[in-house]
Structure formats: structure tokens, C-alpha cells
Design an enzyme around this catalytic site. Structure first.
Site, short mmCIF file in Angstrom:
data_model
loop_
_atom_site.label_atom_id
_atom_site.label_comp_id
_atom_site.label_asym_id
_atom_site.label_seq_id
_atom_site.Cartn_x
_atom_site.Cartn_y
_atom_site.Cartn_z
N SER A 1 0.85 -1.34 0.36
CA SER A 1 -0.04 0.19 -0.07
C SER A 1 0.24 1.18 -0.27
O SER A 1 2.17 1.15 0.26
CB SER A 1 -0.89 0.00 1.04
OG SER A 1 -1.77 0.97 1.38
N TYR B 1 -0.92 -1.29 10.72
CA TYR B 1 -1.74 -1.54 9.32
C TYR B 1 -0.36 -0.78 8.25
O TYR B 1 0.75 -1.41 6.92
CB TYR B 1 -2.42 -0.75 8.16
CG TYR B 1 -2.91 -0.84 6.85
CD1 TYR B 1 -3.67 -2.08 5.88
CD2 TYR B 1 -2.99 0.22 6.36
CE1 TYR B 1 -3.95 -2.47 5.11
CE2 TYR B 1 -3.34 -0.54 4.76
CZ TYR B 1 -4.01 -1.31 4.32
OH TYR B 1 -4.17 -1.90 2.73
#
Length: 276
Positions: A147, A160
Site C-alpha cells: 500500500s 496497518y
């Protein structure tokens, strides 16, 4: 907000004769990647924890669905063994499984931390570890999905962010160790993508900020993105397909930001936007 550009059509025969595994393949980027690889000639196996979306994707692409939790090493091992038993080979692995989590460091419980590491890092590690023997045999390749939060940090997404940074390290380490034996390993870092997971986030953002709806929330989070919009999952899939193909034969250990240019924006100059 900019119009969504036309996605380059599938390259006929690009993955002919290959067998591909796509984790988290029931929705979003995973489903789009499975469809792209199948359209380019691969036999595709999709995995995930939910049976219905997996079977829907497999049915649309004449592929194979295997329900499995890829954060469980025993289930990953069994999945790979089943795949090899059925297809006899594995040429391309797309480690896409993951899940969002929201908390700052001081607010993160032990349970939440472990759950996020399991969903976002363990899934990639176990998948790569268990598929490497087959990839070494086929001289195949792997693409790990991180990401833009693997490149920087957002507010209150400590778990995350940490996991997605680690995914990049995992890919680089594997590329360093196995590229000489013929296995290429690369990472893609998507920015905002129009998936069900993002839609839920946009709905929450709209509710919290008073924006009229999801469209306005997407416009808000992409207003400083040079391309000016969120991606379609098919746009991410096309890059994954390229990295897994012979066209990328000299690309390994690379980290590709697929984010509309978001990572090139210099924050201190944002107030100067539109001035000059």
C-alpha cells in the site's frame, strides 16, 4: 475530479500455459487481478475466507476457488498442496490478502496488533514461503500487494502501516535470495482504489465530516493526487500482470507505487498549489 482513464486491454496470450494463485481473490484488487490474468491465458486459483465471492469470481473466469485463511500456515500449506496436485505447477503468485485496521500506537491492543499482522503480513509471508518451492521449479514470479501506507504513514493506522512496510521488506528479502535462481519478487503499492473496502471507508469519512456522500469523500481524499481521482481495481491489476509477465524479466525487488502520483507530492508546497 478527473475522469477514469480507459484501462489497457488484456494482452492476449501473455500468461498462456501458466497457473496463477491470487490470494484475497474474491473482491477488489484480487478479483480484478484474477480476471486480468485469466483473460491473458492463465489458469487462475483464487483463495479467501468467504466462499460466495470466491465462487462467483471463479465462475466468471473459469477458474478454481479454494476457501482458506491465508494467515493460517496449515491452511496455506494445504492450499498449495491441493493446487499442485490439481494443476501440476505454479508460475505466478499474487499475495493480495489483507484487511484494514485503525488505531494509533498507544491505542492498539495486543489482540488488535496480532490480528493486523496476521491479516496483512502473515498472509504474504506464509503464501510466499509455501509457494517458493513450486516457483523455483517453474522459475516463476511473485507480486506482493502492499500500500502507499507501506511507503509513508497516515493518521492512526499504526498496525496497518507497520505491516505494509514489512511486506515491502519481505519482497526485497525474497528477491535478494531467490532472483538468482530464477524467481522474481516485486511489490505494488496501491493508493486509493475504488473497492468495497474503500467505499466503506469513504462512507465513514463522509459521515464524520459532513460531506454529502461517497463521491464527495473520494474527491476530498484525492484532491491533492496529481491524477485527481481514485484508481479502478483493473488499473492495479494491469500492473500486477505486467510484473508477473516475461515483459518484466529484468524487474525484481522493485516497489511500484500505483497511486496516481500521490507519493511525489511535497507536503510543504501544498499551500502554493494554484498560486504560480
Amino acid at each position: 475530479m478527473s475522469e477514469i482513464a480507459s484501462v489497457a486491454p488484456p494482452v492476449a496470450g501473455r500468461h498462456a500455459g501458466k497457473v496463477a494463485l491470487v490470494t484475497g481473490g474474491g473482491t477488489g484488487i484480487g478479483a480484478a487481478t484474477a480476471a486480468r490474468l485469466a483473460a491473458e491465458g492463465a489458469r487462475v486459483v483464487v483463495t479467501g475466507r468467504r466462499s460466495e465471492p470466491l465462487k462467483a469470481v471463479a465462475g466468471q473466469i473459469s477458474g478454481r476457488a479454494i476457501v482458506a485463511d491465508m494467515s493460517d500456515p496449515a491452511q496455506v500449506k494445504a492450499t498449495v498442496q491441493q493446487l499442485i496436485a490439481e494443476f501440476g505447477q505454479l508460475d505466478l503468485v499474487v499475495a493480495n490478502a489483507g484487511a484494514p485496521s485503525v488505531s494509533a500506537v498507544a491505542d492498539t491492543s495486543d489482540e488488535s496488533w496480532r490480528a493486523s499482522m496476521a491479516a496483512n503480513l502473515d498472509t504474504a509471508f506464509f503464501t510466499l514461503r509455501e509457494t517458493l518451492p513450486a516457483l523455483l521449479q517453474s522459475r516463476g514470479s511473485a507480486v506482493l500487494v502492499s500500500s502507499t501506507l507501506g511507503l509513508s504513514a497516515g493518521p492512526k493506522v499504526a498496525e496497518y502501516t507497520t505491516a505494509k512496510h514489512a511486506v515491502i521488506g519481505l519482497a526485497k528479502s525474497a528477491a535478494r535470495d531467490y532472483s538468482g535462481a530464477g524467481v522474481r519478487v516485486n511489490t505494488v503499492c496501491p493508493g486509493w482504489v475504488r473497492t468495497a473496502m474503500s467505499e466503506a471507508g469513504m462512507a465513514q469519512l463522509a459521515a464524520l465530516t459532513g460531506l454529502p456522500g461517497v463521491a464527495e469523500a473520494y474527491a476530498k481524499v484525492t484532491e491533492q493526487v496529481p491524477i485527481g481521482r481514485a484508481a479502478d481495481p483493473a488499473e492495479i491489476a494491469s500492473i500486477i500482470s505486467f510484473l508477473g509477465s516475461a515483459e518484466a524479466s529484468y524487474v525484481t525487488g522493485a516497489t511500484i507505487a500505483v497511486d496516481g502520483g500521490a507519493d511525489i507530492v511535497d507536503l510543504p508546497t501544498l499551500p502554493m498549489t494554484g498560486v504560480f
